[in-house]
Design an enzyme around this catalytic site. Sequence first.
Site, PDB file in Angstrom:
ATOM      1  N   ARG A   1      15.070  -1.986  -0.811  1.00 37.39           N
ATOM      2  CA  ARG A   1      14.523  -2.205  -1.452  1.00 37.39           C
ATOM      3  C   ARG A   1      14.301  -2.378  -3.162  1.00 37.39           C
ATOM      4  O   ARG A   1      15.415  -1.140  -3.694  1.00 37.39           O
ATOM      5  CB  ARG A   1      13.126  -1.118  -1.862  1.00 37.39           C
ATOM      6  CG  ARG A   1      12.945  -0.318  -0.198  1.00 37.39           C
ATOM      7  CD  ARG A   1      11.611  -1.164   0.546  1.00 37.39           C
ATOM      8  NE  ARG A   1      11.158  -0.465   1.563  1.00 37.39           N
ATOM      9  CZ  ARG A   1      10.138  -0.244   1.299  1.00 37.39           C
ATOM     10  NH1 ARG A   1       9.348   0.394   0.409  1.00 37.39           N
ATOM     11  NH2 ARG A   1      10.040   1.104   2.334  1.00 37.39           N
TER      12      ARG A   1
ATOM     13  N   PRO B   1       1.190  -1.370   0.168  1.00 40.02           N
ATOM     14  CA  PRO B   1       0.131  -0.210  -0.476  1.00 40.02           C
ATOM     15  C   PRO B   1       1.219   1.263   0.081  1.00 40.02           C
ATOM     16  O   PRO B   1       1.915   1.382   0.653  1.00 40.02           O
ATOM     17  CB  PRO B   1      -0.649  -0.314   1.498  1.00 40.02           C
ATOM     18  CG  PRO B   1      -0.796  -1.106   1.661  1.00 40.02           C
ATOM     19  CD  PRO B   1       0.400  -1.946   1.132  1.00 40.02           C
ATOM     20  N   GLU B   2       1.133   2.281  -0.433  1.00 38.65           N
ATOM     21  CA  GLU B   2       1.103   3.525  -0.891  1.00 38.65           C
ATOM     22  C   GLU B   2       0.022   5.270  -0.946  1.00 38.65           C
ATOM     23  O   GLU B   2      -1.019   4.346  -0.173  1.00 38.65           O
ATOM     24  CB  GLU B   2       1.502   3.802  -2.047  1.00 38.65           C
ATOM     25  CG  GLU B   2       2.386   2.617  -2.620  1.00 38.65           C
ATOM     26  CD  GLU B   2       4.008   2.635  -3.987  1.00 38.65           C
ATOM     27  OE1 GLU B   2       4.023   4.102  -3.880  1.00 38.65           O
ATOM     28  OE2 GLU B   2       3.968   1.589  -4.119  1.00 38.65           O
TER      29      GLU B   2
ATOM     30  N   LYS C   1       1.717   6.874   4.376  1.00 41.38           N
ATOM     31  CA  LYS C   1       0.880   5.557   4.241  1.00 41.38           C
ATOM     32  C   LYS C   1       0.582   5.313   5.844  1.00 41.38           C
ATOM     33  O   LYS C   1      -0.203   4.058   6.626  1.00 41.38           O
ATOM     34  CB  LYS C   1       2.263   4.881   4.346  1.00 41.38           C
ATOM     35  CG  LYS C   1       2.573   5.020   3.524  1.00 41.38           C
ATOM     36  CD  LYS C   1       3.664   3.767   3.169  1.00 41.38           C
ATOM     37  CE  LYS C   1       4.879   4.356   1.729  1.00 41.38           C
ATOM     38  NZ  LYS C   1       6.530   3.323   1.651  1.00 41.38           N
TER      39      LYS C   1
END
Length: 277
Positions: free
Chosen positions: A266, A2-3, A51
């Site tokens: 990432r 989720p962003e 977020k």
Amino acid sequence: VPEGDVVLRTARRLRAALAGKVLITSDLRWPSLATADLTGREVADVVPAGKHLLIRMSGGLTLHSHLRMDGSWRVHPTGRNGAGPRRDHTIRAILANADWTAVGHRLGMLDLVATEDEDSILGHLGPDILGPDSSALPDPEPGAAWAHWDEDEALRRLLAQPQAPVGAALLDQRNLCGIGTLYRTEALFLHGVSPAYPVGSVPDLPKLLRLVRRIMQANLERVQQATTGDLRRGEEHWVHRRGRKPCRRCGTTIQRGALGPPTQERDTYWCPHCQPG
Ligand SMILES: [Zn+2]
């Protein structure tokens, strides 16, 4: 993962279901909150911040949650017995009023804080990429950075460490909040800059920030997180998760690499031809 756009959509859904109504069920499956009881409180508002999600209630109390890697809040009509599926081991929170039941699954964080102390949890965050634009507010209040979008403040924070790779700087929620790996990766392709490029040397950095904001806003009204304008499965992205495939623009093989501080690396993807440097 989720962003900010997913969090904002979730906040809208929760607000529509919960705001202005009194909670009749409160079931928080979180060790530190095991004895907390929110029944009888009216939900005042549901607010996204990057977020993070804030469910503000009467009595000046806020339930703070974070979706982390795979969390979600789902809304169901309240059943005859109060709530919906209660035995699912992924459930971390159930909040229900007479009409709607909100169920939080796999939440990465859950805590209760006084509404006036929200900044103690969120104070480290930079401006929210999807927040209301502070320059468009008639009487901008110098509130918390995370409560609105302030391009100048985001630029100031990003340029404080000009040597940081732009791909890592955009994900650092202290610079600006709400961006995750997908939008970071796609925006850098569209801006024609390698993720490893020093943020202080990126040509027209304000334009890059406006681009991220625009493509995230464009996805608020749909389920897919598309950036190419093509919603067909496998066609939604330029380079994200397309390692070793040909660039849609020039045919060059897309590269995959890790970026970020140690232990927080990432995956990132880029086209060496379209994104030199
Ligand atoms: Zn290319």
